[in-house]
Design a protein around this motif. Structure first.
Motif, PDB file in Angstrom:
ATOM      1  N   GLN A  66       0.830  -1.192   0.000  1.00 21.91           N
ATOM      2  CA  GLN A  66       0.000   0.000   0.000  1.00 21.91           C
ATOM      3  C   GLN A  66       0.870   1.249   0.000  1.00 21.91           C
ATOM      4  OE1 GLN A  66      -0.860  -0.397   4.736  1.00 21.91           O
ATOM      5  NE2 GLN A  66      -2.403   0.701   3.551  1.00 21.91           N
ATOM      6  N   VAL A  67       0.320   2.311  -0.569  1.00 22.42           N
ATOM      7  CA  VAL A  67       1.002   3.593  -0.604  1.00 22.42           C
ATOM      8  C   VAL A  67       0.736   4.320   0.697  1.00 22.42           C
ATOM      9  CG1 VAL A  67       1.153   5.829  -1.745  1.00 22.42           C
ATOM     10  CG2 VAL A  67       0.863   3.739  -3.090  1.00 22.42           C
ATOM     11  N   GLN A  68       1.784   4.899   1.268  1.00 19.98           N
ATOM     12  CA  GLN A  68       1.644   5.649   2.500  1.00 19.98           C
ATOM     13  C   GLN A  68       2.568   6.856   2.485  1.00 19.98           C
ATOM     14  OE1 GLN A  68       2.934   3.769   6.242  1.00 19.98           O
ATOM     15  NE2 GLN A  68       0.994   4.462   7.151  1.00 19.98           N
ATOM     16  N   ALA A  95       7.730   8.595   2.194  1.00 16.60           N
ATOM     17  CA  ALA A  95       6.860   7.821   1.320  1.00 16.60           C
ATOM     18  C   ALA A  95       7.255   6.353   1.325  1.00 16.60           C
ATOM     19  CB  ALA A  95       6.918   8.362  -0.106  1.00 16.60           C
ATOM     20  N   SER A  96       6.253   5.486   1.235  1.00 15.61           N
ATOM     21  CA  SER A  96       6.492   4.055   1.109  1.00 15.61           C
ATOM     22  C   SER A  96       5.434   3.452   0.197  1.00 15.61           C
ATOM     23  CB  SER A  96       6.484   3.361   2.471  1.00 15.61           C
ATOM     24  OG  SER A  96       5.232   3.517   3.111  1.00 15.61           O
ATOM     25  N   ARG A 124      13.093  17.555  -2.677  1.00 16.74           N
ATOM     26  CA  ARG A 124      12.891  16.112  -2.597  1.00 16.74           C
ATOM     27  C   ARG A 124      14.213  15.390  -2.674  1.00 16.74           C
ATOM     28  NH1 ARG A 124       9.006  14.775  -7.432  1.00 16.74           N
ATOM     29  NH2 ARG A 124       9.341  12.605  -6.729  1.00 16.74           N
ATOM     30  N   ASP A 125      14.274  14.230  -2.024  1.00 16.84           N
ATOM     31  CA  ASP A 125      15.435  13.358  -2.060  1.00 16.84           C
ATOM     32  C   ASP A 125      14.919  11.994  -2.501  1.00 16.84           C
ATOM     33  OD1 ASP A 125      17.592  11.661  -1.629  1.00 16.84           O
ATOM     34  OD2 ASP A 125      18.241  12.715   0.174  1.00 16.84           O
ATOM     35  N   ASN A 126      15.028  11.716  -3.790  1.00 15.44           N
ATOM     36  CA  ASN A 126      14.464  10.483  -4.332  1.00 15.44           C
ATOM     37  C   ASN A 126      15.129   9.230  -3.759  1.00 15.44           C
ATOM     38  OD1 ASN A 126      12.618  11.864  -5.922  1.00 15.44           O
ATOM     39  ND2 ASN A 126      13.948  11.867  -7.726  1.00 15.44           N
ATOM     40  N   ALA A 127      16.412   9.305  -3.450  1.00 18.04           N
ATOM     41  CA  ALA A 127      17.118   8.162  -2.886  1.00 18.04           C
ATOM     42  C   ALA A 127      16.581   7.780  -1.517  1.00 18.04           C
ATOM     43  CB  ALA A 127      18.611   8.451  -2.806  1.00 18.04           C
ATOM     44  N   LYS A 128      16.049   8.763  -0.789  1.00 17.53           N
ATOM     45  CA  LYS A 128      15.492   8.524   0.538  1.00 17.53           C
ATOM     46  C   LYS A 128      13.973   8.433   0.542  1.00 17.53           C
ATOM     47  CE  LYS A 128      19.212  10.769   3.107  1.00 17.53           C
ATOM     48  NZ  LYS A 128      19.550  11.850   4.074  1.00 17.53           N
ATOM     49  N   TRP A 133      -4.043  10.339   1.107  1.00 16.34           N
ATOM     50  CA  TRP A 133      -3.981  11.325   2.184  1.00 16.34           C
ATOM     51  C   TRP A 133      -3.660  10.660   3.512  1.00 16.34           C
ATOM     52  CZ3 TRP A 133      -3.384  15.934   0.444  1.00 16.34           C
ATOM     53  CH2 TRP A 133      -4.045  16.357  -0.718  1.00 16.34           C
ATOM     54  N   GLY A 134      -2.688  11.215   4.220  1.00 14.36           N
ATOM     55  CA  GLY A 134      -2.353  10.763   5.557  1.00 14.36           C
ATOM     56  C   GLY A 134      -3.018  11.626   6.606  1.00 14.36           C
TER      57      GLY A 134
END
Length: 115
Positions: free
Chosen positions: A1-3, A24-25, A71-75, A105-106
């Motif tokens: 799931q997206v979070q 993000a996960s 943004r830091d895409n690697a992280k 939405w969180g």
């Protein structure tokens, strides 16, 4: 799931600074345009800052010159640096894709600017 999980909010005095983070996960973060949104009491949620997959940025007029999105895409992480905060910046701040996906939405993080 997206979070998406927001953090970094708190109580600050007018003129102060905060840095918000969005972790993000469950999503390939690098392929999405991303945004920071906020919702003040009694008001509609609004987009305040946008960052594209290429790193281009746009800001709402109300925060231009005071907020910086990155943004830091690697992280798998996005940030919002907020400087020269004003009482009218008080709101719950959320991160999401841009345009927003209603499933993502969180709970947001609360920023309160007050003396």
């Amino acid at each position: 799931q997206v979070q998406f999980v927001e953090s970094g909010g708190g109580l600050v005095q007018p003129g102060g600074s905060l840095r918000l983070s969005c972790a993000a996960s469950g999503v390939i973060f690098s392929i999405h345009h991303m945004g920071w949104y906020r919702q003040a009491p009694g008001k509609q949620r609004e987009l305040v800052a946008l960052i594209t997959t290429a790193g281009s940025t746009n800001y709402a007029d109300s925060v231009k010159g005071r907020f910086t999105i990155s943004r830091d895409n690697a992280k798998n992480t996005m940030y919002l640096q907020m400087d020269s905060l004003k009482p009218e910046d008080t709101a719950v701040y959320y991160c999401n894709t841009a345009p927003g996906n209603m499933a993502y939405w969180g709970k947001g993080t609360l920023v309160t600017v007050s003396s």
